[in-house]
Design a protein around this motif. Structure first.
Motif, PDB file in Angstrom:
ATOM      1  N   SER A   2       0.828  -1.215   0.000  1.00 55.06           N
ATOM      2  CA  SER A   2       0.000   0.000   0.000  1.00 55.06           C
ATOM      3  C   SER A   2       0.861   1.264   0.000  1.00 55.06           C
ATOM      4  N   LEU A   3       2.004   1.190   0.668  1.00 57.00           N
ATOM      5  CA  LEU A   3       2.882   2.357   0.753  1.00 57.00           C
ATOM      6  C   LEU A   3       4.197   2.031   0.060  1.00 57.00           C
ATOM      7  N   SER A   4       4.862   3.097  -0.408  1.00 58.21           N
ATOM      8  CA  SER A   4       6.186   2.886  -0.994  1.00 58.21           C
ATOM      9  C   SER A   4       7.136   3.925  -0.416  1.00 58.21           C
ATOM     10  N   ALA A   5       8.386   3.818  -0.796  1.00 65.40           N
ATOM     11  CA  ALA A   5       9.385   4.767  -0.279  1.00 65.40           C
ATOM     12  C   ALA A   5       9.061   6.192  -0.716  1.00 65.40           C
ATOM     13  N   GLU A   6       8.251   6.329  -1.800  1.00 62.81           N
ATOM     14  CA  GLU A   6       7.903   7.674  -2.298  1.00 62.81           C
ATOM     15  C   GLU A   6       6.702   8.281  -1.558  1.00 62.81           C
TER      16      GLU A   6
END
Ligand SMILES: [Zn+2]
Length: 418
Positions: free
Chosen positions: A403-407
């Motif tokens: 669901s989340l990324s480093a960006e």
């Protein structure tokens, strides 16, 4: 009754410019001698102390943000070479980061202008609900109240029931702290069977560290008969501005030079335009010039009916960067990143919302690996978070892997101040 602390508040603007320029050039001259960091800042730009004579010369110097101050101090604790190493320092305050701040001594009227303008004086007994632990808040607000003659009850962050007891037993006439905490005290008093307006003597309140919502202000003033005032400052530079009885903008303190600049260029913007609040506190101990608060505001040039001649800030319109204040405490993206460092591979997003008059802090975690699940992990995460960010999480949500990324944006502020 105009409640001026001293004659400085009503001198002409030309007189103020001359007074502040004189103090500024003196500060730069002393700082060049005593602060290795200020000396290197000037020398890196091929500047001599005499090149900084007026407020308009400050633009030659870099703006120092809170994050940069943390780095400067971390490289050479405690003050990164910004303080006079031989000065007597009565107290050292610590704020999250960490930032170490030398207390600037008792000759600085720190916060007294704000309390005087709010009408606090000798007949007042004031509940000071700011924290006295580590941070500058409790003790410096306390000092400001004492300077206008008020008696102070250092109640700090004691439980609301105890605060109600103190208000009753000590005949408290005023409050200083955050608006949300005063509302929590009023709510508790009502639960305990009291009618706050009828049974108690609290007649005025000065708030800081958190915006005062107009709807909440109206409730304090009309339902509870409490005259309310806002104060604005930053822990690194002390008090910056305060409301007078006109309540139309915040007067700048005489001890600070405030610039409103374009955050991208550091150049001053025109009066009335929104920009970052950059503060230089005139003093002879801590040579922090051009501290970038990260707050957005603009300058009001029109004269104020209260008779003070200093310019006013139009309030705080928001934050320049992504960093946010939650319940009066600052959370920077760098701190959230530090929390994550203890859990390699963990991706998180922090969401700040507001229900009623309270900030809610939710951590959304992308649980990509099984070892990031479970109560044991959650307890460890929450503890680590509170240690680094100094604010307690209200909720931890586990999201579907991916669901989340480093960006993903680290901090999401969903609050509106209406
Ligand atoms: Zn005024």
């Amino acid at each position: 009754m105009n409640n001026y602390l001293d004659d400085l508040e009503t001198i002409t603007r030309d007189q103020r410019d001359a007074y502040q320029n004189k103090r500024l050039s003196e500060m730069v001259r002393l700082g060049f001698e005593r602060s290795p960091k200020l000396r290197s800042i000037l020398q890196d730009r091929s500047l001599k102390p005499t090149d900084i004579q007026t407020v308009h010369d400050l633009v030659k110097l870099p703006i120092i943000s809170r994050e940069q101050l943390v780095d400067i101090e971390a490289k050479e604790p405690p003050y990164g070479g910004l303080a006079d190493p031989n000065a007597f320092i009565e107290r050292i305050f610590i704020s999250p980061g960490p930032v170490y701040e030398p207390h600037l001594g008792s000759d600085d009227p720190l916060w007294a202008r704000a309390y005087k303008a709010a009408g606090f004086g000798k007949t007042d007994i004031v509940l000071n609900a700011f924290s006295y632990h580590m941070v500058a808040a409790g003790l410096t607000f306390h000092g400001g109240l004492n300077k206008v003659g008020a008696t102070v009850v250092p109640s700090g962050s004691s439980a609301t029931q105890q605060q109600v007891q103190l208000i009753k037993d000590l005949n408290i006439t005023g409050y200083t702290g955050t608006p949300s905490f005063l509302m929590a005290i009023i709510t508790k008093a009502s639960e305990m069977g009291y009618d706050f307006a009828r049974d108690f003597k609290v007649k005025r309140a000065s708030f800081a560290a958190e915006p005062l919502q107009p709807s909440l202000r109206q409730r304090f003033e009309t339902e509870y008969g409490i005259d309310t005032f806002q104060m604005y400052g930053a822990t690194e530079v002390g008090d910056v501005a305060y409301e007078c009885s006109a309540k139309k903008g915040w007067h700048l303190c005489e001890e600070v030079i405030v610039e409103i600049v374009d955050p991208a260029t550091g150049e001053p913007v025109k009066p009335g335009e929104l920009g970052e609040v950059v503060v230089t506190r005139l003093n002879h101990i801590f040579f922090l010039l051009r501290f970038g608060t990260g707050d957005l505001s603009s300058i009001i040039e029109e004269p104020c009916p209260c008779g003070r001649t200093c310019l006013r800030l139009s309030g705080i319109a928001g934050r320049v960067g992504d960093a946010v204040k939650v319940r009066g405490m600052f959370i920077a993206p760098s701190q959230v990143k530090r929390v994550c460092e203890a859990f390699p591979g963990l991706v998180i997003q922090l969401v700040i919302s507001r229900s009623g008059h309270r900030d809610n802090l939710t951590a959304k975690l992308d649980a990509q690996a099984a070892h990031f699940l479970g109560n044991e992990f959650q307890a460890r995460f929450e503890k680590n978070f509170q240690e680094i960010c100094t604010v307690k999480l209200d909720r931890v949500e586990f999201l579907k892997p991916g669901s989340l990324s480093a960006e993903t944006k680290l901090l999401v502020d969903e609050r509106t101040w209406k």
